[in-house]
Write a protein that holds these residues in place. Sequence first.
Motif, PDB file in Angstrom:
ATOM      1  N   ILE A   9     -11.307   3.374  -3.709  1.00  0.00           N
ATOM      2  CA  ILE A   9     -11.790   2.417  -2.708  1.00  0.00           C
ATOM      3  C   ILE A   9     -13.044   3.039  -2.093  1.00  0.00           C
ATOM      4  CG2 ILE A   9     -11.278   1.210  -0.543  1.00  0.00           C
ATOM      5  CD1 ILE A   9      -8.267   1.520  -1.298  1.00  0.00           C
ATOM      6  N   THR A  68       4.204  17.646   1.930  1.00  0.00           N
ATOM      7  CA  THR A  68       5.374  17.478   1.053  1.00  0.00           C
ATOM      8  C   THR A  68       4.908  17.598  -0.393  1.00  0.00           C
ATOM      9  OG1 THR A  68       7.189  16.010   0.391  1.00  0.00           O
ATOM     10  CG2 THR A  68       5.135  14.939   0.985  1.00  0.00           C
ATOM     11  N   PHE A  78      -0.055   2.273  -6.943  1.00  0.00           N
ATOM     12  CA  PHE A  78      -0.471   3.678  -7.052  1.00  0.00           C
ATOM     13  C   PHE A  78      -0.665   4.016  -8.524  1.00  0.00           C
ATOM     14  CE2 PHE A  78       0.487   8.200  -7.693  1.00  0.00           C
ATOM     15  CZ  PHE A  78      -0.441   8.761  -6.827  1.00  0.00           C
ATOM     16  N   TYR A  86       2.767  15.750  -6.977  1.00  0.00           N
ATOM     17  CA  TYR A  86       1.550  15.975  -6.192  1.00  0.00           C
ATOM     18  C   TYR A  86       1.908  16.292  -4.744  1.00  0.00           C
ATOM     19  CZ  TYR A  86       2.577  11.136  -4.856  1.00  0.00           C
ATOM     20  OH  TYR A  86       3.202  10.011  -4.406  1.00  0.00           O
ATOM     21  N   MET A 102      -4.017  13.665  -0.120  1.00  0.00           N
ATOM     22  CA  MET A 102      -3.355  14.442  -1.163  1.00  0.00           C
ATOM     23  C   MET A 102      -3.911  15.859  -1.138  1.00  0.00           C
ATOM     24  SD  MET A 102      -3.405  11.608  -4.203  1.00  0.00           S
ATOM     25  CE  MET A 102      -2.138  12.251  -5.266  1.00  0.00           C
TER      26      MET A 102
ATOM     27  N   PHE B 125      11.024   2.001  -4.310  1.00  0.00           N
ATOM     28  CA  PHE B 125      10.110   2.263  -3.199  1.00  0.00           C
ATOM     29  C   PHE B 125       9.485   0.980  -2.668  1.00  0.00           C
ATOM     30  CE2 PHE B 125       9.359   6.513  -5.318  1.00  0.00           C
ATOM     31  CZ  PHE B 125       9.903   7.253  -4.296  1.00  0.00           C
ATOM     32  N   ARG B 127       6.302  -0.910  -1.263  1.00  0.00           N
ATOM     33  CA  ARG B 127       4.900  -0.732  -1.663  1.00  0.00           C
ATOM     34  C   ARG B 127       4.034  -1.807  -1.025  1.00  0.00           C
ATOM     35  NH1 ARG B 127       4.448  -3.158  -7.586  1.00  0.00           N
ATOM     36  NH2 ARG B 127       6.167  -4.621  -7.572  1.00  0.00           N
ATOM     37  N   PRO B 128       2.725  -1.613  -1.089  1.00  0.00           N
ATOM     38  CA  PRO B 128       1.836  -2.585  -0.445  1.00  0.00           C
ATOM     39  C   PRO B 128       2.032  -3.986  -1.010  1.00  0.00           C
ATOM     40  CG  PRO B 128       0.620  -0.635  -1.100  1.00  0.00           C
ATOM     41  CD  PRO B 128       1.985  -0.513  -1.706  1.00  0.00           C
ATOM     42  N   THR B 146      -4.710  -0.759   5.576  1.00  0.00           N
ATOM     43  CA  THR B 146      -4.473   0.682   5.576  1.00  0.00           C
ATOM     44  C   THR B 146      -3.201   1.034   4.800  1.00  0.00           C
ATOM     45  OG1 THR B 146      -3.398   0.514   7.734  1.00  0.00           O
ATOM     46  CG2 THR B 146      -5.716   1.197   7.721  1.00  0.00           C
ATOM     47  N   TYR B 148      -2.362  -0.336   1.931  1.00  0.00           N
ATOM     48  CA  TYR B 148      -2.861  -0.242   0.558  1.00  0.00           C
ATOM     49  C   TYR B 148      -3.639   1.061   0.359  1.00  0.00           C
ATOM     50  CZ  TYR B 148      -5.163  -1.946  -3.734  1.00  0.00           C
ATOM     51  OH  TYR B 148      -5.601  -2.113  -5.016  1.00  0.00           O
ATOM     52  N   ILE B 149      -4.467   1.405   1.352  1.00  0.00           N
ATOM     53  CA  ILE B 149      -5.289   2.625   1.255  1.00  0.00           C
ATOM     54  C   ILE B 149      -4.398   3.872   1.209  1.00  0.00           C
ATOM     55  CG2 ILE B 149      -6.963   4.082   2.480  1.00  0.00           C
ATOM     56  CD1 ILE B 149      -8.163   1.417   3.588  1.00  0.00           C
ATOM     57  N   ARG B 150      -3.420   3.948   2.132  1.00  0.00           N
ATOM     58  CA  ARG B 150      -2.592   5.163   2.159  1.00  0.00           C
ATOM     59  C   ARG B 150      -1.774   5.277   0.877  1.00  0.00           C
ATOM     60  NH1 ARG B 150       3.599   4.588   3.214  1.00  0.00           N
ATOM     61  NH2 ARG B 150       3.703   2.332   3.224  1.00  0.00           N
ATOM     62  N   PHE B 151      -1.369   4.163   0.328  1.00  0.00           N
ATOM     63  CA  PHE B 151      -0.539   4.192  -0.871  1.00  0.00           C
ATOM     64  C   PHE B 151      -1.361   4.578  -2.101  1.00  0.00           C
ATOM     65  CE2 PHE B 151       2.395   2.492  -4.073  1.00  0.00           C
ATOM     66  CZ  PHE B 151       3.614   2.820  -3.533  1.00  0.00           C
ATOM     67  N   CYS B 152      -2.498   3.932  -2.298  1.00  0.00           N
ATOM     68  CA  CYS B 152      -3.294   4.161  -3.512  1.00  0.00           C
ATOM     69  C   CYS B 152      -4.133   5.427  -3.448  1.00  0.00           C
ATOM     70  CB  CYS B 152      -4.227   2.978  -3.762  1.00  0.00           C
ATOM     71  SG  CYS B 152      -3.352   1.463  -4.058  1.00  0.00           S
ATOM     72  N   THR B 154      -3.615   8.155  -1.138  1.00  0.00           N
ATOM     73  CA  THR B 154      -2.961   9.414  -0.757  1.00  0.00           C
ATOM     74  C   THR B 154      -1.572   9.553  -1.374  1.00  0.00           C
ATOM     75  OG1 THR B 154      -1.722   8.775   1.237  1.00  0.00           O
ATOM     76  CG2 THR B 154      -4.085   9.139   1.514  1.00  0.00           C
ATOM     77  N   GLY B 155      -1.081   8.514  -2.073  1.00  0.00           N
ATOM     78  CA  GLY B 155       0.248   8.595  -2.684  1.00  0.00           C
ATOM     79  C   GLY B 155       1.356   8.741  -1.655  1.00  0.00           C
ATOM     80  N   GLU B 156       1.079   8.341  -0.414  1.00  0.00           N
ATOM     81  CA  GLU B 156       2.092   8.493   0.628  1.00  0.00           C
ATOM     82  C   GLU B 156       3.092   7.341   0.558  1.00  0.00           C
ATOM     83  OE1 GLU B 156       1.960   7.226   4.541  1.00  0.00           O
ATOM     84  OE2 GLU B 156       2.566   9.133   5.417  1.00  0.00           O
ATOM     85  N   THR B 157       4.283   7.632   0.029  1.00  0.00           N
ATOM     86  CA  THR B 157       5.382   6.671   0.071  1.00  0.00           C
ATOM     87  C   THR B 157       6.111   6.878   1.398  1.00  0.00           C
ATOM     88  OG1 THR B 157       6.865   8.289  -0.887  1.00  0.00           O
ATOM     89  CG2 THR B 157       5.689   6.847  -2.431  1.00  0.00           C
ATOM     90  N   ALA B 160       7.716  10.224   1.528  1.00  0.00           N
ATOM     91  CA  ALA B 160       6.713  11.287   1.676  1.00  0.00           C
ATOM     92  C   ALA B 160       6.432  11.525   3.157  1.00  0.00           C
ATOM     93  CB  ALA B 160       5.416  10.910   0.954  1.00  0.00           C
TER      94      ALA B 160
END
Lengths: 140, 414
Positions: A9, A68, A78, A86, A102, B125, B127-128, B146, B148-152, B154-157, B160
């Motif tokens: 993005i 984590t 994702f 990761y 990350m 999980f 998800r957005p 945000t 969508y942004i945090r998920f794609c 930063t991989g923050e589920t 997490a």
Amino acid sequence: MAKQQVPIIEGLFTWPSQKPQLLASKCKKCGSYFFPKVAYCGNPDCPKDKANMEVVPLSNTGKMYTFTIHTAQPAHPFRMEPFKPYGVAMVDVPEGMRVLGMTTTTEGLKIGQAVEMTVGKLYEDAENEYITWMWKPVEK
Amino acid sequence: MKPMREVAIVGIGQHPWGQFPEKSMQDMGVECIVSALKDANMSWRDIQSAAFGAYMWIADRGGVPSLLMGTSIARMMGETGIPMVNCVNACASGQAILREAVLAVASGHVDTAIAIAADKSAGGFFRPQLRDASPTKFDRGGENDTDYIRFCMTGETNPAYWAMELRRRMYDVGTTDEVLAMAKHMTSEGAVHNPYARYRKVFTMEEIQASKYIADPLRLFEICATSDGAAAVIVTTMENAKKYSKKPLLVKAITIGTPTFGDPTIRLTFCSAFPRPGVPDLSESRNAIKAIYKMSGLQPADIDIIELPDNSSWHYLVYLECILGLKTGEADKMLMSGKVHPITGELPVCSGGGVAAQGEAVVAQGLSQVCQLVRQMRGECGEGQVKKTKLVNGLAQTYGYAGNNAACILHKAW
Ligand SMILES: [Zn+2]
């Protein structure tokens, strides 16, 4: 020829750049920071005036607040190809913000350690590599 | 403005939690309404106002009819022209709609109201919900998300986030792997005789500690699953309550909690926080608890039984501390002492196994907690009944995404 690196993005960090920095909003009235950028200051006591907000690049260094190691694979949208476990971290930056991101590695992560911001690839296609911001542990 | 009237719960209906691919959310909602009406000796035409949980994952299933749940269920129950509202406050929706129903009666707007939530969250999980690939440029503005942004990026589920908070807790106060496993093990002993729980078995310490990490330091069995579930609660004036129920529960306090600016928590769906001096973490949860104690005039020592949101073992610990006003770390000792055992404890917590044993059915979760409190306080749980006999005040708190929280206190009124 090397593929072009493209943010998944665009508009979240300075790019292209030798030293990428996250783009935040700062309120000129109260000094609060927000990431990603916002139109209005979220301080309940600040006027809702877009002119008070300026876009500022955040320091690209910080201190690990927590992290984590995520071993399960998240669902679409994702994308990480190929998938491997990761790290995700919360990092305190000098501006007083705590920022998600990350990590470049899952090895040797420690609360309190110094990190710096960089970018890393999550997946690619025929033309591009798709990147995000990442926190990289640094020796201090 | 006229003073508020006292309001009591006179009917509950609950669908078991689990996976029910053969039923729609609306089917499950109707089943709960029918059983709540039966419990309250009422008919559908006695209901004068209704508040519904609006389903959150409509990009995956259910679509707009499940977002506009009220009129969609009314098509099945029979349309009676009453006011209906659809509310989504994430996992705190269940108690948020109960508050709507309570306020409709307390205000004198109507005499009898119902809160209904039906949810199909089973399937992995969260998800957005954004399915459009367009927000590849943040500066498109109107399409920023945000979540969508945090998920794609930063991989923050959700796990997490919980795991990060937990790792910091382990660093700050030394919470151990054993304590985390115990939160799951102990609550699972409450689930065995709860017909509404999804996992009615005791999880041993060994199998919990041998389960794989999802987000280190949180293990598979220390994180709640996602489930289908539905529940309904009927309220009326305290004055009329005895006509409908021998054992009405007075709603002593109910509120919705939202955050305070400057909270250091990077809440789910966000990418940053700007901590300010004096603002605590989980402020939405602390704000809700502070408010219900103030409304009720009660203190932690007055609470006899608790349903807390144990979405993970981390939640169990922090919410026990939040509800009882304990210092960080004190919940670990209280848990290990057995004082909060779901069935035998002197302060039973998550008597039916909690969210851990149910799996989360997002918008219905808060009503499930309230139903469990009502059954325990009425003494209807059979083999799953808590040993403690003095159950005068019960407290339920629900945790939600993005700073959404809700809490209530029920009081024995017979
Ligand atoms: Zn400001």
